[in-house]
Design an enzyme around this catalytic site. Structure first.
Site, PDB file in Angstrom:
ATOM      1  N   CYS A  86       0.843  -1.199   0.000  1.00 30.05           N
ATOM      2  CA  CYS A  86       0.000   0.000   0.000  1.00 30.05           C
ATOM      3  C   CYS A  86       0.881   1.252   0.000  1.00 30.05           C
ATOM      4  CB  CYS A  86      -0.972  -0.056   1.174  1.00 30.05           C
ATOM      5  SG  CYS A  86      -2.367   1.095   1.014  1.00 30.05           S
ATOM      6  N   HIS A 203      -3.480  -5.708   0.986  1.00 27.73           N
ATOM      7  CA  HIS A 203      -2.799  -5.962   2.257  1.00 27.73           C
ATOM      8  C   HIS A 203      -2.769  -7.453   2.588  1.00 27.73           C
ATOM      9  CE1 HIS A 203      -2.372  -1.835   3.973  1.00 27.73           C
ATOM     10  NE2 HIS A 203      -3.358  -1.572   3.131  1.00 27.73           N
ATOM     11  N   GLU A 205      -0.923  -8.850   4.848  1.00 30.78           N
ATOM     12  CA  GLU A 205      -0.753  -9.010   6.300  1.00 30.78           C
ATOM     13  C   GLU A 205      -2.081  -8.930   7.038  1.00 30.78           C
ATOM     14  OE1 GLU A 205      -0.934  -4.566   5.959  1.00 30.78           O
ATOM     15  OE2 GLU A 205      -0.439  -6.291   4.707  1.00 30.78           O
TER      16      GLU A 205
END
EC number: 6.3.5.3
Length: 231
Positions: A86, A203, A205
């Site tokens: 990002c 994302h 994660e």
């Protein structure tokens, strides 16, 4: 592998990345304050999401001049791994480690959602735990995530197989309805020519812990670990 996660003023996904790498995957991981310059011990560096320096001027423009970034560039040039997520993707384009730019979303709105992503290749060290053509679901959260590059750059990315991730429909179709921010060629993630630097707007994660009901992003990290084991 030994990981470092950079922390800029305004980073807000650094702890998420550290949690996945250290606590879920059991890898030695430390936070790197943006003024640090000692990263020689690291195998991989993660530049996380957030709003580095408040996104003043433009996203990633100030972070690019942080002391640590010269070391990140050297780290990449030595063939070590760099992942920008990002805001981290934005920083990588500003630093010249990846081509193109991330600009305002097509409809000029901040988008926070879970979207379908198509994995274009399983030959990269970042995607070997996926299948080519596999559709996964990952969160996005950005206002300036529309990937843009000139026609020559886009053609080079395509010809060299450097587009790893694309926005798509749930069945894997590449059209405007699945391209939530209007990125050129539905691009969600690209690599440098060597393949050791990856920038992506979604994302992984935030989709790595089964307790969240989605762990589609975890394979990106395990791909890298498996590649390291093979090497």
């Amino acid at each position: 592998m030994k990981f470092g996660v950079i922390v800029f003023p305004g980073s807000n996904c650094d702890r998420d990345a550290i949690y996945v790498l250290r606590d879920l995957l059991g890898q030695p991981t430390r936070a790197i304050w943006h003024q640090e310059i000692d990263v020689d011990d690291l195998d991989a560096i993660v530049i996380p999401g957030g709003f580095s320096y408040g996104d003043y001027l433009r996203c990633g423009a100030i972070a690019r001049f942080s002391p640590v970034m010269n070391r990140v560039i050297e780290h990449a040039e030595r063939g070590k791994f760099v992942l920008g997520i990002c805001n981290g993707f934005q920083v990588l384009t500003e630093a010249g480690l990846l081509p193109g730019a991330l600009v305002r979303n097509r409809d000029r709105h901040f988008i926070c959602d879970r979207v379908s992503i198509r994995v274009e290749s399983d030959r990269s060290p970042w995607t070997r735990a996926y299948r080519s053509g596999q559709v996964i679901e990952l969160p996005i959260a950005h206002g300036e995530g529309r990937y843009y590059a000139d026609a020559e750059t886009l053609q080079a990315l395509e010809d060299e197989g450097r587009v790893l991730l694309r926005y798509c429909t749930p069945v894997g179709k590449l059209d405007a309805s699945g391209n939530h921010n209007g990125s050129c060629h539905n691009i969600a993630g690209i690599t440098n020519r060597a393949g050791n630097v990856l920038g992506m707007m979604p994302h992984p994660e935030r989709a790595s812990d089964p307790i969240l009901g989605n762990n589609h992003g975890r394979a990106l990290f395990t791909s890298l670990l498996a590649n390291s084991a093979i090497a």
